[in-house]
Design an enzyme around this catalytic site. Structure first.
Site, short mmCIF file in Angstrom:
data_model
loop_
_atom_site.label_atom_id
_atom_site.label_comp_id
_atom_site.label_asym_id
_atom_site.label_seq_id
_atom_site.Cartn_x
_atom_site.Cartn_y
_atom_site.Cartn_z
N LYS A 178 96.08 50.38 -144.91
CA LYS A 178 96.45 49.00 -144.55
C LYS A 178 95.18 48.15 -144.52
O LYS A 178 94.21 48.48 -143.82
CB LYS A 178 97.14 48.97 -143.18
CG LYS A 178 98.52 49.63 -143.23
CD LYS A 178 99.11 49.78 -141.85
CE LYS A 178 99.50 48.49 -141.21
NZ LYS A 178 100.16 48.71 -139.88
C1 E4P Z 1 102.62 46.46 -139.08
O1 E4P Z 1 101.86 46.45 -140.05
C2 E4P Z 1 102.20 45.94 -137.79
O2 E4P Z 1 101.08 46.69 -137.43
C3 E4P Z 1 103.19 46.04 -136.68
O3 E4P Z 1 104.46 46.35 -137.13
C4 E4P Z 1 103.16 44.85 -135.79
O4 E4P Z 1 104.23 44.93 -134.89
P1 E4P Z 1 104.24 44.07 -133.52
O5 E4P Z 1 104.26 42.63 -133.88
O6 E4P Z 1 105.49 44.52 -132.83
O7 E4P Z 1 102.98 44.46 -132.80
#
Ligand code: E4P
Length: 227
Positions: A86
Site C-alpha cells: 500500500k
Molecule cells: C484502507 O486502506 C484503510 O487503511 C482503512 O480501511 C481505513 O479505515 P478507517 O477509515 O475505518 O480507519
C-alpha cells in the site's frame, strides 16, 4: 467482488475465515499499532493463516519515493509474492509506483484515496488496486460511494485494468451499493461482517423452522435422526 478483512488480530481473522468467504487481509499502520512489537511477527502469522494464495495488503510508511521502493521490496521479500504494498496516492507515492512498475513485479495498492483524480493518476502509474476511503470521504461532507463509482467509470472509460478495493466503511448499505456496481474488492472491519447479516427477522425465521421440525420429530431431533 472480493471480501477482505481490515484487521490484524490473528484470532479474529481465524474466526472470520471459518465463517465468511475471505479473499485476504488488509492492514495499515494504525491497525498494526494496536498489535505493537515487530510488525512482521503478526504479518507473517497472518500470511501463514490465510495461505500463499490469499491477498495481503501492507502499507509502506516512508515519505520519499526511493525509501518507499526499498520498503516495498523488503515487505514482499518477507511476506511473499501475493503481497500488495500500500502506497499513499501522493506525488512521492506516484513516483515510487512508477519505479516499482518499471523495476519489479510488485503489486501496488494506492491508498489514502479521497478523489477520483488521485485514483486515475495512481492507475496510470501502474497501481493494481486503488483504495478509496468511503466513510472518511462521507465524513468530509462528500459522498464516498459516489466517488468510488466515479473511479470505476473513469477506469472503464480509459480501459484501465486497475481494480478498486474500497475501504473505510461504517455500514452494510455502503458495501451493498458498491457490490451492486461490481467493484473489485472491499475490505471490512470485523464487526461489519457480522452486522451485515445480523437481523432479528433472520433468527426468528430460523427459530420457527426448527420449532416446526421438532413439533413432529421431537426435541433436538435433526435430519440425521432419520433415514
Ligand atoms: C484502507 O486502506 C484503510 O487503511 C482503512 O480501511 C481505513 O479505515 P478507517 O477509515 O475505518 O480507519
Amino acid at each position: 467482488m472480493k471480501l477482505l478483512i481490515d484487521d490484524a488480530r490473528i484470532a479474529t481473522i481465524e474466526r472470520l475465515c471459518e465463517v465468511f468467504p475471505i479473499a485476504g487481509v488488509t492492514t495499515n499502520p494504525t491497525i498494526l499499532a494496536k498489535i505493537g512489537g515487530n510488525p512482521f511477527d503478526v504479518l507473517k502469522e497472518i500470511r501463514e493463516l490465510i495461505g500463499e494464495e490469499a491477498d495481503l495488503h501492507v502499507q509502506a510508511v516512508s515519505r520519499r519515493a526511493e525509501d518507499i521502493v526499498a520498503e516495498a521490496n523488503h515487505i514482499v521479500k518477507i511476506l511473499g509474492a501475493n503481497t500488495f504494498v500500500k502506497i499513499p496516492a501522493l506525488p512521492e507515492g506516484f513516483k515510487a509506483m512508477k519505479t516499482l512498475l518499471e523495476t519489479s513485479e510488485i503489486l501496488v495498492t494506492a491508498t489514502a484515496v479521497y478523489t477520483p483524480m488521485q485514483a486515475f493518476i495512481a492507475g496510470q502509474c501502474g497501481a493494481a488496486y486503488v483504495a478509496p476511503y468511503v466513510n472518511r470521504i462521507d465524513n468530509m461532507g462528500f459522498d464516498g460511494v459516489r466517488v468510488t463509482k466515479e473511479i470505476k467509470e473513469i477506469f472503464s472509460a480509459n480501459a484501465m485494468e486497475t481494480e478498486i478495493i474500497a475501504a473505510s466503511f461504517k455500514n452494510a448499505q455502503q458495501v451493498l451499493e458498491l457490490c451492486k456496481c461490481g467493484v473489485g474488492a472491499v475490505t471490512l472491519a470485523p464487526e461489519l461482517f457480522y452486522a451485515s447479516v445480523k437481523n432479528s427477522a433472520i433468527n426468528s425465521a430460523v427459530d420457527d423452522f426448527i420449532a416446526d421440525f421438532e413439533s413432529f420429530a421431537g426435541a433436538d431431533k435433526t435430519m440425521l435422526d432419520f433415514q
